[in-house]
Design an enzyme around this catalytic site. Structure first.
Site, PDB file in Angstrom:
ATOM      1  N   LYS A 154       0.841  -1.179   0.000  1.00  0.00           N
ATOM      2  CA  LYS A 154       0.000   0.000   0.000  1.00  0.00           C
ATOM      3  C   LYS A 154       0.888   1.244   0.000  1.00  0.00           C
ATOM      4  O   LYS A 154       1.817   1.366   0.813  1.00  0.00           O
ATOM      5  CB  LYS A 154      -0.919   0.017   1.226  1.00  0.00           C
ATOM      6  CG  LYS A 154      -1.991  -1.063   1.210  1.00  0.00           C
ATOM      7  CD  LYS A 154      -3.030  -0.816   0.120  1.00  0.00           C
ATOM      8  CE  LYS A 154      -4.208  -1.769   0.265  1.00  0.00           C
ATOM      9  NZ  LYS A 154      -5.253  -1.500  -0.749  1.00  0.00           N
ATOM     10  N   LYS A 252     -14.066  -6.643  -7.503  1.00  0.00           N
ATOM     11  CA  LYS A 252     -14.410  -6.923  -6.115  1.00  0.00           C
ATOM     12  C   LYS A 252     -15.922  -7.088  -6.041  1.00  0.00           C
ATOM     13  O   LYS A 252     -16.672  -6.261  -6.556  1.00  0.00           O
ATOM     14  CB  LYS A 252     -13.943  -5.796  -5.190  1.00  0.00           C
ATOM     15  CG  LYS A 252     -12.435  -5.705  -5.062  1.00  0.00           C
ATOM     16  CD  LYS A 252     -12.016  -4.584  -4.130  1.00  0.00           C
ATOM     17  CE  LYS A 252     -10.508  -4.532  -3.972  1.00  0.00           C
ATOM     18  NZ  LYS A 252     -10.068  -3.370  -3.153  1.00  0.00           N
TER      19      LYS A 252
END
EC number: 5.1.1.-
Length: 337
Positions: A154, A252
């Site tokens: 990240k 997703k």
């Protein structure tokens, strides 16, 4: 609507605290609350879990209210295609859609993957995600993922700091597949500064560098590594509108509204010449199991969500040698009621 028996709809929200705080660009998470749907026809039941889409304020309280507002139509008995018409893409429809898949699986006595038209399922190489932190801390976290063969970092949008983060992790884990996820943290000038670091450190995927709605920021950017859409492409309609900006589509189920649409997006993305990725929020194995079915069709798999929770469900998905596997007992005909 379906001619199947009338259903009883049960709804609940669960807090799902994380084992440790998790940082991405613009957010720090201490929990990933979820909505759980159960459909019961008196003989069989089906379950679905969804965390929603936090950056759209699609949160469990709203999901619960949305599903409650459609209780009569849901309990009257509906198909997965009915659900796609009744509810918009998002977490509420995901939880409902996944419950309908499991209910159908239990009624038929066959696994969901077979209903989805797959020949079988097997373990998948998954990324293990390292939250944004100081470079040395991220390197330590990457080393702690001893079994990992693929790691995703990240980033936060500070090109110099992110470059240092990537370099530290690459030095600590020279052998792994490495991807990065900017979570909308970059603009063209800063992204141009980051690109040489991606090449130098053998990064294989750059996920969502631009802000949602600002996909034209990628015009003129050299795709020195494949660029994936996450926040930029939520569902099938947005795939058609925005696919040309990206090389990889991250599907997703919380974004697109369930496994039904997720499989549709995967097929259409292939037709458009795109690679396909499956991701998840930090949900339990009940959320990871439908995504695991979709993952059988994907080039990149990011299904490490359950490892971040303080406690998962039983039975659960399994992680071994950098792979994720999911038996039918987790979600499907053999699952415990």
């Amino acid at each position: 609507m379906s001619s199947q028996p009338r259903l009883r709809l049960s709804l609940r929200n669960e807090p799902l605290p994380l084992a440790h705080p998790f940082r991405i660009s613009g957010y720090v998470f201490e929990a990933m609350p979820a909505t759980v749907v159960t459909l019961d026809d008196g003989t069989h039941d089906g379950r679905g879990e969804a965390a929603g889409v936090y950056y759209l304020d699609d949160v469990p309280e709203r999901m619960l209210a949305t599903l409650e507002s459609h209780r009569e139509a849901i309990e009257a008995g509906l198909s997965r295609e009915d659900a796609r018409t009744l509810l918009p893409a998002g977490g509420a429809r995901n939880a409902l859609d996944c419950a309908l898949w499991e209910l159908e699986s239990r009624r038929a006595g066959v696994p969901v993957w077979k209903l989805a038209g797959l020949d079988g399922v097997g373990p998948l190489l998954t990324t293990f995600t390292v939250g944004a932190d100081e470079p040395s801390a991220m390197a330590t976290a990457a080393v702690a993922y001893a079994q990992a063969r693929a790691i995703k970092l990240k980033l936060t949008g500070d090109a110099d700091l992110d470059a240092a983060r990537i370099a530290a992790v690459r030095a600590a884990r020279p052998e792994v597949w490495l991807g990065v996820d900017a979570n909308q943290g970059y603009v063209p000038d800063t992204l141009q500064r980051l690109l040489p670091a991606l090449v130098a450190q053998r990064v294989s995927l750059l996920e969502q560098p631009c802000r949602r709605g600002f996909e034209t920021d990628l015009d003129g950017i050299d795709h020195v590594v494949p660029i994936a859409a996450d926040e930029s492409i939520l569902d099938l309609a947005e795939l058609e509108q925005r696919h040309h900006h990206f090389d990889v589509i991250n599907i997703k189920l919380d974004k697109c509204g369930g496994l039904t649409e997720g499989l549709m997006i995967a097929r259409r993305a292939r037709e458009l010449g795109k690679q396909v990725m499956v991701g998840n929020m930090c949900g339990t194995s009940l959320a990871a199991a439908p995504a695991f079915v979709l993952g059988q069709c994907c080039d990149v798999v990011d299904l490490d969500g359950p490892i971040f929770l303080a406690r998962d469900r039983t039975p659960s998905v399994r992680y071994d040698d950098g792979m994720v596997s999911c038996s039918d007992e987790v979600w499907g005909p053999a699952a415990a009621a």
